[in-house]
Scaffold this motif. Structure first.
Motif, PDB file in Angstrom:
ATOM      1  N   ALA A  96       7.333  -2.612  -4.930  1.00 51.18           N
ATOM      2  CA  ALA A  96       7.872  -3.922  -4.691  1.00 51.18           C
ATOM      3  C   ALA A  96       7.805  -4.033  -3.206  1.00 51.18           C
ATOM      4  O   ALA A  96       8.796  -5.073  -2.739  1.00 51.18           O
ATOM      5  CB  ALA A  96       9.330  -4.173  -5.279  1.00 51.18           C
ATOM      6  N   PHE A  97       7.317  -3.502  -2.353  1.00 46.21           N
ATOM      7  CA  PHE A  97       7.073  -3.681  -1.051  1.00 46.21           C
ATOM      8  C   PHE A  97       5.452  -4.076  -0.680  1.00 46.21           C
ATOM      9  O   PHE A  97       4.762  -3.779  -1.319  1.00 46.21           O
ATOM     10  CB  PHE A  97       7.487  -2.474  -0.099  1.00 46.21           C
ATOM     11  N   PRO A  98       5.304  -4.922   0.465  1.00 47.49           N
ATOM     12  CA  PRO A  98       4.138  -5.233   0.800  1.00 47.49           C
ATOM     13  C   PRO A  98       3.166  -3.988   1.279  1.00 47.49           C
ATOM     14  O   PRO A  98       3.755  -3.109   1.868  1.00 47.49           O
ATOM     15  CB  PRO A  98       3.984  -6.318   1.930  1.00 47.49           C
ATOM     16  N   ASP A  99       1.965  -3.949   0.794  1.00 51.86           N
ATOM     17  CA  ASP A  99       1.242  -2.494   1.189  1.00 51.86           C
ATOM     18  C   ASP A  99       0.714  -2.937   2.668  1.00 51.86           C
ATOM     19  O   ASP A  99       1.049  -3.956   3.140  1.00 51.86           O
ATOM     20  CB  ASP A  99       0.088  -2.368   0.244  1.00 51.86           C
ATOM     21  N   ALA A 100      -0.127  -1.962   3.149  1.00 54.61           N
ATOM     22  CA  ALA A 100      -0.656  -1.979   4.482  1.00 54.61           C
ATOM     23  C   ALA A 100      -1.490  -3.054   4.879  1.00 54.61           C
ATOM     24  O   ALA A 100      -1.556  -3.774   6.087  1.00 54.61           O
ATOM     25  CB  ALA A 100      -1.557  -0.576   4.736  1.00 54.61           C
ATOM     26  N   THR A 101      -2.065  -3.752   3.849  1.00 53.16           N
ATOM     27  CA  THR A 101      -2.849  -5.178   4.086  1.00 53.16           C
ATOM     28  C   THR A 101      -2.095  -6.356   3.956  1.00 53.16           C
ATOM     29  O   THR A 101      -2.361  -7.546   4.033  1.00 53.16           O
ATOM     30  CB  THR A 101      -4.031  -5.333   2.870  1.00 53.16           C
ATOM     31  N   GLY A 102      -0.524  -6.220   3.559  1.00 53.59           N
ATOM     32  CA  GLY A 102       0.384  -7.093   3.457  1.00 53.59           C
ATOM     33  C   GLY A 102       0.247  -7.915   1.950  1.00 53.59           C
ATOM     34  O   GLY A 102       1.358  -8.876   1.816  1.00 53.59           O
ATOM     35  N   GLU A 103      -0.267  -7.178   1.202  1.00 54.68           N
ATOM     36  CA  GLU A 103      -0.304  -7.898  -0.180  1.00 54.68           C
ATOM     37  C   GLU A 103       0.733  -7.510  -0.802  1.00 54.68           C
ATOM     38  O   GLU A 103       1.422  -6.156  -0.941  1.00 54.68           O
ATOM     39  CB  GLU A 103      -1.507  -7.223  -1.149  1.00 54.68           C
ATOM     40  N   ALA A 104       1.676  -8.278  -1.417  1.00 53.86           N
ATOM     41  CA  ALA A 104       3.031  -8.047  -2.248  1.00 53.86           C
ATOM     42  C   ALA A 104       2.751  -7.171  -3.539  1.00 53.86           C
ATOM     43  O   ALA A 104       1.687  -7.272  -4.018  1.00 53.86           O
ATOM     44  CB  ALA A 104       3.545  -9.249  -2.454  1.00 53.86           C
ATOM     45  N   GLY A 105       3.806  -6.604  -3.862  1.00 55.28           N
ATOM     46  CA  GLY A 105       3.721  -5.718  -5.074  1.00 55.28           C
ATOM     47  C   GLY A 105       3.847  -6.588  -6.197  1.00 55.28           C
ATOM     48  O   GLY A 105       4.460  -7.798  -5.956  1.00 55.28           O
ATOM     49  N   ASP A 106       3.460  -6.006  -7.372  1.00 53.20           N
ATOM     50  CA  ASP A 106       3.742  -6.796  -8.508  1.00 53.20           C
ATOM     51  C   ASP A 106       4.247  -5.707  -9.756  1.00 53.20           C
ATOM     52  O   ASP A 106       3.548  -5.161 -10.434  1.00 53.20           O
ATOM     53  CB  ASP A 106       2.538  -7.067  -9.223  1.00 53.20           C
ATOM     54  N   PRO A 107       5.383  -5.375  -9.196  1.00 51.84           N
ATOM     55  CA  PRO A 107       6.229  -4.387 -10.133  1.00 51.84           C
ATOM     56  C   PRO A 107       6.091  -4.370 -11.737  1.00 51.84           C
ATOM     57  O   PRO A 107       6.004  -3.698 -12.531  1.00 51.84           O
ATOM     58  CB  PRO A 107       7.686  -4.333  -9.742  1.00 51.84           C
ATOM     59  N   MET A 108       6.278  -5.787 -11.995  1.00 49.48           N
ATOM     60  CA  MET A 108       6.090  -6.259 -13.427  1.00 49.48           C
ATOM     61  C   MET A 108       4.900  -5.574 -14.132  1.00 49.48           C
ATOM     62  O   MET A 108       4.761  -5.097 -15.084  1.00 49.48           O
ATOM     63  CB  MET A 108       6.354  -7.649 -13.884  1.00 49.48           C
ATOM     64  N   ALA A 109       3.690  -6.009 -13.372  1.00 47.43           N
ATOM     65  CA  ALA A 109       2.481  -5.755 -13.652  1.00 47.43           C
ATOM     66  C   ALA A 109       2.328  -3.996 -13.877  1.00 47.43           C
ATOM     67  O   ALA A 109       1.747  -3.755 -14.806  1.00 47.43           O
ATOM     68  CB  ALA A 109       1.321  -6.255 -12.923  1.00 47.43           C
TER      69      ALA A 109
END
Ligand SMILES: Nc1nc2c(ncn2[C@@H]2O[C@H](COP(=O)(O)OP(=O)(O)O)[C@@H](O)[C@H]2O)c(=O)[nH]1
Ligand SMILES: [Mg+2]
Length: 343
Positions: A96-109
């Protein structure tokens, strides 16, 4: 008792594992073979008993965590799914944190993704077995049970949602079905979100499934673990936390495997003994030493709360707070026990 950390690549399993165990681990993409680490279960009752007795030794219950890794591509690879069969319970780390590229997490998926993969893996096992049993008719009872399980899986219901008798659970245990294992969700949030409430949709998803959900930031927990005790307090306060989330997480993981803590206390050692819920006194004594089980005479039991209130075993006796129990006694969580036995 072994708990497997599972989840998609980059969700933070290895970081969580490092924070839990204090071990140096390799994090990042593609890293992380199955690490194995023993973790002490924080227990304020053991701390309080140690305060009372100042024992030579203080011993906490322990559980083993293993970081199962998570495949390299989109899904979990087969090796990981197989590893999951060998643990007693699963903790799924959700990013649920943004990865190195800034992409948000999608914990539900990630939650529903792993659910689907484990349902399919179980279905495969069960279908094969049903086909065999239907053919050779060797075990109609097991066949009926497996057909029930199969139907449930086909309806996307995990095995853990089935209302199974003890006997049915026993006959399924050999299949090590993944959706039958106790499950805890770990929402790995960004540093700024450690004190924020859990998003409603995830809280609901966990509640609907009857599984626990704990939010923490693995990166923050890793930082906390590296501070000494005096610095920790200040750091936690600055984050709006009362204690490291790690402690809550370990206790929740311990509860997951349905163990309770039997306590022993004295000047030599104060200790928590993890024992299965429902265990009778002699077998529990056997966890301490087989001689005590063999020569079991009786158990002298004081409730932890009473021992703290009265301050000593002798005072508890005077107050009628020390019970003498026989071989049929079922140990309760928080019982402080002294076994009498023949050598
Ligand atoms: N910002 C931030 N980064 C994290 C957190 N947890 C893990 N990471 C980073 O995310 C990357 C993947 O973490 P890792 O533990 O290797 O994930 P794994 O593939 O599930 O084992 C690493 O670069 C970690 O440093 C977190 O709570 N916050
Ligand atoms: Mg890893």
């Amino acid at each position: 008792m072994k708990i497997g950390l599972v989840g998609y690549p980059g969700s933070g399993k290895s970081t969580v594992f490092g924070a839990l165990t204090g071990m140096e681990v390799e994090t990042g993409y593609g890293a992380g073979k199955a690490n194995l680490g023993v973790v002490k279960v924080p227990d304020p009752r053991v701390d309080a008993l140690a305060g009372l007795y100042s024992p030579k030794k203080t011993t906490y219950a322990e559980i083993t965590f293993t970081d199962l890794g998570g495949g390299k591509g989109e899904g979990l690879d087969r090796a990981v799914l197989n590893e999951m069969r060998n643990v007693d319970a699963l903790c799924q780390v959700l990013r649920a944190f943004p990865d190195a590229t800034g992409e948000a997490g999608d914990p539900m998926a990630e939650l529903t993704g792993l659910e689907t993969e484990t349902l399919l893996a179980d279905l495969e096992v069960v279908e094969q077995r049903v086909a065999r049993l239907a053919k050779d008719r060797s075990n109609p009872r097991e066949l009926a049970l497996l057909e029930r399980v199969k139907e449930s899986l086909e309806n996307e219901q995990p095995v853990r949602a089935l209302d199974l008798s003890e006997e049915e659970e026993k006959s399924l245990s050999g299949y090590a079905l993944l959706t039958g294992k106790p499950l805890l969700m770990v929402l790995n949030v960004a540093e700024d979100d450690v004190a924020a409430p859990v998003p409603e949709d995830l809280a609901k998803a966990a509640a609907d499934r009857g599984v626990g959900l704990i939010a923490l930031s693995a990166a923050v927990e890793m930082d906390i673990a590296q501070l000494d005790a005096s610095e920790q307090g200040e750091f936690l306060e600055s984050l709006g936390l009362e204690e490291p989330a790690k402690n809550r997480f370990i206790r929740a993981a311990f509860d997951l495997i349905d163990l309770i803590s039997m306590l022993t206390a004295g000047p030599d050692e104060c200790r928590a003994w993890p024992v299965p819920r429902g265990i009778q006194a002699p077998r529990a004594a056997g966890k301490i030493h087989s001689d005590i089980e063999r020569g079991f005479i009786r158990a002298e039991v004081i409730r932890y709360e009473d021992l703290l209130e009265h301050g000593s075993e002798a005072k508890c006796k005077e107050a009628g707070a020390l019970r003498v129990e026989g071989k049929d006694y079922v140990i309760q969580d928080g019982d402080v026990v002294n076994f009498r036995f023949n050598v």
